[in-house]
Design a protein around this motif. Structure first.
Motif, PDB file in Angstrom:
ATOM      1  N   ILE A  41    -100.114  51.099-145.563  1.00  0.00           N
ATOM      2  CA  ILE A  41    -100.012  50.902-146.995  1.00  0.00           C
ATOM      3  C   ILE A  41    -100.572  52.075-147.707  1.00  0.00           C
ATOM      4  O   ILE A  41    -100.307  52.568-148.184  1.00  0.00           O
ATOM      5  CB  ILE A  41    -100.308  49.343-147.620  1.00  0.00           C
ATOM      6  CG1 ILE A  41     -99.097  48.302-146.874  1.00  0.00           C
ATOM      7  CG2 ILE A  41    -100.552  49.571-149.244  1.00  0.00           C
ATOM      8  CD1 ILE A  41    -100.017  46.838-147.319  1.00  0.00           C
ATOM      9  N   THR A  42    -101.998  51.894-146.992  1.00  0.00           N
ATOM     10  CA  THR A  42    -102.872  53.009-147.504  1.00  0.00           C
ATOM     11  C   THR A  42    -101.829  54.685-147.075  1.00  0.00           C
ATOM     12  O   THR A  42    -102.401  55.108-148.297  1.00  0.00           O
ATOM     13  CB  THR A  42    -104.725  53.318-146.583  1.00  0.00           C
ATOM     14  OG1 THR A  42    -105.012  51.632-147.617  1.00  0.00           O
ATOM     15  CG2 THR A  42    -105.427  53.772-147.414  1.00  0.00           C
TER      16      THR A  42
ATOM     17  N   GLU B 224     -95.235  59.227-142.462  1.00  0.00           N
ATOM     18  CA  GLU B 224     -95.012  60.050-143.005  1.00  0.00           C
ATOM     19  C   GLU B 224     -93.636  61.430-142.426  1.00  0.00           C
ATOM     20  O   GLU B 224     -93.166  61.300-144.089  1.00  0.00           O
ATOM     21  CB  GLU B 224     -95.030  61.737-141.459  1.00  0.00           C
ATOM     22  CG  GLU B 224     -97.137  61.503-141.577  1.00  0.00           C
ATOM     23  CD  GLU B 224     -97.826  61.840-140.463  1.00  0.00           C
ATOM     24  OE1 GLU B 224     -96.871  61.811-139.836  1.00  0.00           O
ATOM     25  OE2 GLU B 224     -98.859  60.893-140.214  1.00  0.00           O
ATOM     26  N   ARG B 225     -92.570  60.158-142.070  1.00  0.00           N
ATOM     27  CA  ARG B 225     -90.842  60.732-141.821  1.00  0.00           C
ATOM     28  C   ARG B 225     -90.562  60.019-143.588  1.00  0.00           C
ATOM     29  O   ARG B 225     -89.800  60.965-144.044  1.00  0.00           O
ATOM     30  CB  ARG B 225     -90.251  60.316-141.484  1.00  0.00           C
ATOM     31  CG  ARG B 225     -88.875  60.766-140.500  1.00  0.00           C
ATOM     32  CD  ARG B 225     -88.269  59.768-139.558  1.00  0.00           C
ATOM     33  NE  ARG B 225     -87.041  60.062-139.416  1.00  0.00           N
ATOM     34  CZ  ARG B 225     -86.054  59.003-138.919  1.00  0.00           C
ATOM     35  NH1 ARG B 225     -86.585  58.538-138.039  1.00  0.00           N
ATOM     36  NH2 ARG B 225     -85.095  59.167-138.608  1.00  0.00           N
TER      37      ARG B 225
ATOM     38  N   ALA C 153     -89.800  63.169-151.327  1.00  0.00           N
ATOM     39  CA  ALA C 153     -90.271  63.688-151.125  1.00  0.00           C
ATOM     40  C   ALA C 153     -89.596  65.173-151.978  1.00  0.00           C
ATOM     41  O   ALA C 153     -88.904  65.741-152.404  1.00  0.00           O
ATOM     42  CB  ALA C 153     -91.303  65.054-150.749  1.00  0.00           C
ATOM     43  N   GLN C 154     -88.060  65.087-150.776  1.00  0.00           N
ATOM     44  CA  GLN C 154     -87.230  65.645-150.292  1.00  0.00           C
ATOM     45  C   GLN C 154     -86.526  65.380-151.463  1.00  0.00           C
ATOM     46  O   GLN C 154     -85.411  65.808-152.166  1.00  0.00           O
ATOM     47  CB  GLN C 154     -86.104  65.788-149.400  1.00  0.00           C
ATOM     48  CG  GLN C 154     -85.696  66.977-148.725  1.00  0.00           C
ATOM     49  CD  GLN C 154     -85.425  67.230-147.699  1.00  0.00           C
ATOM     50  OE1 GLN C 154     -85.585  66.772-146.705  1.00  0.00           O
ATOM     51  NE2 GLN C 154     -84.762  67.640-146.857  1.00  0.00           N
ATOM     52  N   CYS C 155     -85.982  64.336-151.713  1.00  0.00           N
ATOM     53  CA  CYS C 155     -85.101  63.202-152.830  1.00  0.00           C
ATOM     54  C   CYS C 155     -85.481  64.000-154.188  1.00  0.00           C
ATOM     55  O   CYS C 155     -84.436  64.536-155.077  1.00  0.00           O
ATOM     56  CB  CYS C 155     -85.408  61.972-152.959  1.00  0.00           C
ATOM     57  SG  CYS C 155     -84.328  61.247-151.592  1.00  0.00           S
ATOM     58  N   CYS C 156     -86.940  63.574-154.669  1.00  0.00           N
ATOM     59  CA  CYS C 156     -87.479  64.229-155.653  1.00  0.00           C
ATOM     60  C   CYS C 156     -87.158  65.760-156.061  1.00  0.00           C
ATOM     61  O   CYS C 156     -86.668  65.514-157.300  1.00  0.00           O
ATOM     62  CB  CYS C 156     -88.659  64.011-155.597  1.00  0.00           C
ATOM     63  SG  CYS C 156     -89.070  61.972-156.302  1.00  0.00           S
ATOM     64  N   ARG C 157     -87.477  66.571-154.962  1.00  0.00           N
ATOM     65  CA  ARG C 157     -87.110  68.029-155.334  1.00  0.00           C
ATOM     66  C   ARG C 157     -85.732  67.933-155.529  1.00  0.00           C
ATOM     67  O   ARG C 157     -85.202  69.387-156.185  1.00  0.00           O
ATOM     68  CB  ARG C 157     -87.290  68.276-153.736  1.00  0.00           C
ATOM     69  CG  ARG C 157     -88.755  69.160-153.746  1.00  0.00           C
ATOM     70  CD  ARG C 157     -89.021  69.998-152.621  1.00  0.00           C
ATOM     71  NE  ARG C 157     -88.819  69.705-151.477  1.00  0.00           N
ATOM     72  CZ  ARG C 157     -89.029  69.324-150.791  1.00  0.00           C
ATOM     73  NH1 ARG C 157     -90.943  69.278-151.245  1.00  0.00           N
ATOM     74  NH2 ARG C 157     -88.949  68.763-149.773  1.00  0.00           N
ATOM     75  N   THR C 158     -84.099  67.893-154.745  1.00  0.00           N
ATOM     76  CA  THR C 158     -83.254  67.701-155.044  1.00  0.00           C
ATOM     77  C   THR C 158     -82.640  67.018-156.649  1.00  0.00           C
ATOM     78  O   THR C 158     -82.391  67.956-157.331  1.00  0.00           O
ATOM     79  CB  THR C 158     -82.211  66.540-154.565  1.00  0.00           C
ATOM     80  OG1 THR C 158     -83.102  66.470-152.820  1.00  0.00           O
ATOM     81  CG2 THR C 158     -80.820  66.992-154.465  1.00  0.00           C
TER      82      THR C 158
ATOM     83  N   LEU D 241    -100.158  59.471-148.556  1.00  0.00           N
ATOM     84  CA  LEU D 241     -98.978  60.495-148.969  1.00  0.00           C
ATOM     85  C   LEU D 241     -98.340  61.058-149.983  1.00  0.00           C
ATOM     86  O   LEU D 241     -97.635  62.015-150.110  1.00  0.00           O
ATOM     87  CB  LEU D 241     -98.285  60.589-147.585  1.00  0.00           C
ATOM     88  CG  LEU D 241     -99.418  60.661-146.505  1.00  0.00           C
ATOM     89  CD1 LEU D 241     -98.156  60.323-145.000  1.00  0.00           C
ATOM     90  CD2 LEU D 241     -99.289  62.310-145.764  1.00  0.00           C
ATOM     91  N   SER D 242     -97.690  59.490-150.712  1.00  0.00           N
ATOM     92  CA  SER D 242     -96.812  59.848-152.032  1.00  0.00           C
ATOM     93  C   SER D 242     -97.644  60.021-153.136  1.00  0.00           C
ATOM     94  O   SER D 242     -96.717  61.309-154.039  1.00  0.00           O
ATOM     95  CB  SER D 242     -96.244  58.838-152.250  1.00  0.00           C
ATOM     96  OG  SER D 242     -96.985  58.104-152.046  1.00  0.00           O
ATOM     97  N   ALA D 243     -98.644  60.129-153.382  1.00  0.00           N
ATOM     98  CA  ALA D 243     -99.141  61.256-154.044  1.00  0.00           C
ATOM     99  C   ALA D 243     -99.719  62.220-153.401  1.00  0.00           C
ATOM    100  O   ALA D 243     -99.492  62.923-155.029  1.00  0.00           O
ATOM    101  CB  ALA D 243    -100.904  59.994-154.382  1.00  0.00           C
ATOM    102  N   ASP D 244    -100.129  62.877-152.284  1.00  0.00           N
ATOM    103  CA  ASP D 244     -99.593  63.980-152.264  1.00  0.00           C
ATOM    104  C   ASP D 244     -98.375  64.894-152.550  1.00  0.00           C
ATOM    105  O   ASP D 244     -98.784  66.133-153.015  1.00  0.00           O
ATOM    106  CB  ASP D 244    -100.647  64.263-151.482  1.00  0.00           C
ATOM    107  CG  ASP D 244    -101.463  64.050-150.313  1.00  0.00           C
ATOM    108  OD1 ASP D 244    -102.208  63.916-151.231  1.00  0.00           O
ATOM    109  OD2 ASP D 244    -101.540  63.745-149.654  1.00  0.00           O
ATOM    110  N   ALA D 245     -97.686  64.290-152.838  1.00  0.00           N
ATOM    111  CA  ALA D 245     -95.890  64.501-152.403  1.00  0.00           C
ATOM    112  C   ALA D 245     -95.487  64.998-153.981  1.00  0.00           C
ATOM    113  O   ALA D 245     -95.045  65.513-154.426  1.00  0.00           O
ATOM    114  CB  ALA D 245     -95.097  64.136-151.331  1.00  0.00           C
ATOM    115  N   GLY D 246     -96.272  64.265-154.668  1.00  0.00           N
ATOM    116  CA  GLY D 246     -96.466  63.599-155.910  1.00  0.00           C
ATOM    117  C   GLY D 246     -95.296  63.363-156.582  1.00  0.00           C
ATOM    118  O   GLY D 246     -94.560  63.126-158.011  1.00  0.00           O
TER     119      GLY D 246
END
Ligand SMILES: *Cc1c(COP(=O)(O)O)cnc(C)c1O
Length: 401
Positions: A304-305, A379-380, A386-391, A310-315
């Motif tokens: 969970i941590t 991580e995967r 992150a890629q979804c949000c970028r798309t 990682l998601s905070a870093d990925a924005g």
């Protein structure tokens, strides 16, 4: 039938038709759906116990001893030493007078509300409570009052107002109902404050621990136990075995009188076949594993941590949650579905949750983490999200979906 057809058509036209896919093989974090191998983030098997060899073996031994089905309802001849042993073990674990098993959590909730409430009872429900709790209120024909999610101050005002009214109308019973960890958002109820409000107003507090039993507190005894709430403060504690325990079924823990009342009066207890005794054997084995292998809960919390960091870093933004349930808001149904499809194409199974399960405008991806996930799995997932949000950002058409 025309009316049914119209309702179905509405589902189709609003793209809200639900469909099942066939998952083959054992329930683990790597599963096959319709023949495609996927890394799963959509199971409630939070500790990775649903396919644990020791629990399967305990279940097989139970079947050898008792047969497959229980053969009858609990009150006829379906109640076995395995069921009794599980009830006694849970009563001791949760520090309650007594425990009674139900076939499912859904039925436990119908039973508890049916016994605690009738048409003169006011039932205060957190706005995000599980459907089974709302159905319990409806079936009891009780008066449903919903309070804003987690808002104890608001609830206290409603209770105070009701006290004024009931002084005029004559006394009525009152019940407060909440989940401990909310299944759709993953946030936690302010149980201590709810218990205080309940005691002050002289009402019962029902706590559904479906998503915290097995995970929170010593030996996974749950959040009420962890906070030291007595059976006077948390009148009925409901737990389910289909989630962290990896098995099936449910229980209610409470005072001796309330449990006896459930056995005597709860229709969802009386008029149904008792769950297979072998399942009780499996659940007993699961409780042993949960007690002896604390590393499972530690690993879940590490995951969970890791996911949150990682998601905070990925924005990308997740709803506030310290639990295994993590939500990435898409707001709009079509976007949530699109993200889920993109993840599926990368071999990752995350379900979109759309209205009516959640309020309009709050469609989301609901990620459930497990102790069976490895750091590399998390991580995967985060990379793919992150890629979804970028798309989304690269494709302006999606922004006004
Ligand atoms: C899953 C769930 C239930 C239902 O439990 P089952 O044993 O699956 O019927 C009840 N309440 C909540 C909050 C749940 O998440």
């Amino acid at each position: 039938m025309d009316a049914l057809r119209r309702r179905l058509n509405t589902r189709v036209h609003t793209a809200r038709m639900r469909a099942r896919s066939v998952r083959s093989g054992r329930a683990t974090v790597h599963h096959n759906k319709d023949g495609v191998r996927l890394l799963s983030f959509c199971s409630n098997d939070y500790l990775g116990l649903a396919s644990d060899k020791r629990i399967i073996e305990a279940c097989c031994r139970g079947m050898t001893e008792y047969g497959v089905g229980s053969g009858a309802a609990f009150l006829i001849s379906g109640y076995t030493p395995a069921h009794r042993a599980l009830e006694e073990r849970l009563a001791e674990l949760l520090n309650r007078d007594r425990v009674v098993l139900f076939s499912t959590g859904y039925m436990a909730n119908l039973g508890v509300l049916g016994v605690l409430a009738d048409r003169d009872t006011h039932v205060y429900c957190d706005r995000l409570n599980h459907a089974s709790l709302l159905d319990g209120v409806a079936l009891a024909r009780a008066r449903l009052r919903r309070y804003p999610h987690l808002d104890v101050r608001h609830l206290e005002k409603q209770l105070a107002q009701q006290t004024n009214e009931t002084e005029r109308e004559g006394s009525r019973d009152t019940v407060i109902v909440t989940e401990s960890v909310f299944g759709m958002d993953g946030d936690e109820a302010p149980l201590r404050e709810l218990a205080k409000a309940g005691v002050q107003a002289g009402c019962a507090l029902v706590v559904d621990e479906a998503h915290s039993f097995g995970i929170v507190g010593r030996c996974g005894a749950g959040m009420c136990y962890d906070l030291g709430l007595t059976q006077e403060e948390a009148t009925a504690v409901i737990g389910t075995f289909g989630k962290a325990c990896g098995t099936f079924g449910a229980f209610v823990a409470a005072s001796g009188d309330l449990i006896e009342a459930l056995i005597q009066f709860a229709r969802s207890y009386i008029y149904t076949t008792a769950p297979p005794p072998a399942i009780a054997c499996a659940t007993l084995a699961a409780l042993d594993v949960i007690r002896d292998e604390e590393w499972r809960r530690e690993k879940l919390f590490a995951n969970i941590t890791r996911f949150r960091a990682l998601s905070a870093d990925a924005g990308f933004s997740c709803l506030e949650s310290r639990t295994a349930i993590q939500c990435v808001l898409a707001h709009d149904d079509a976007r949530a579905r699109q993200w889920s499809r993109l993840l599926f194409e990368q071999g990752i199974d995350v379900r979109p949750i759309c209205p009516p399960t959640v309020p309009e405008g709050q469609a989301r991806l609901r990620v459930t983490l497990s102790a069976a996930h490895e750091a590399s799995d998390i991580e995967r997932l985060v990379e793919a999200l992150a890629q979804c949000c970028r798309t989304d950002k690269d494709n302006p058409a999606h922004n006004d979906l």
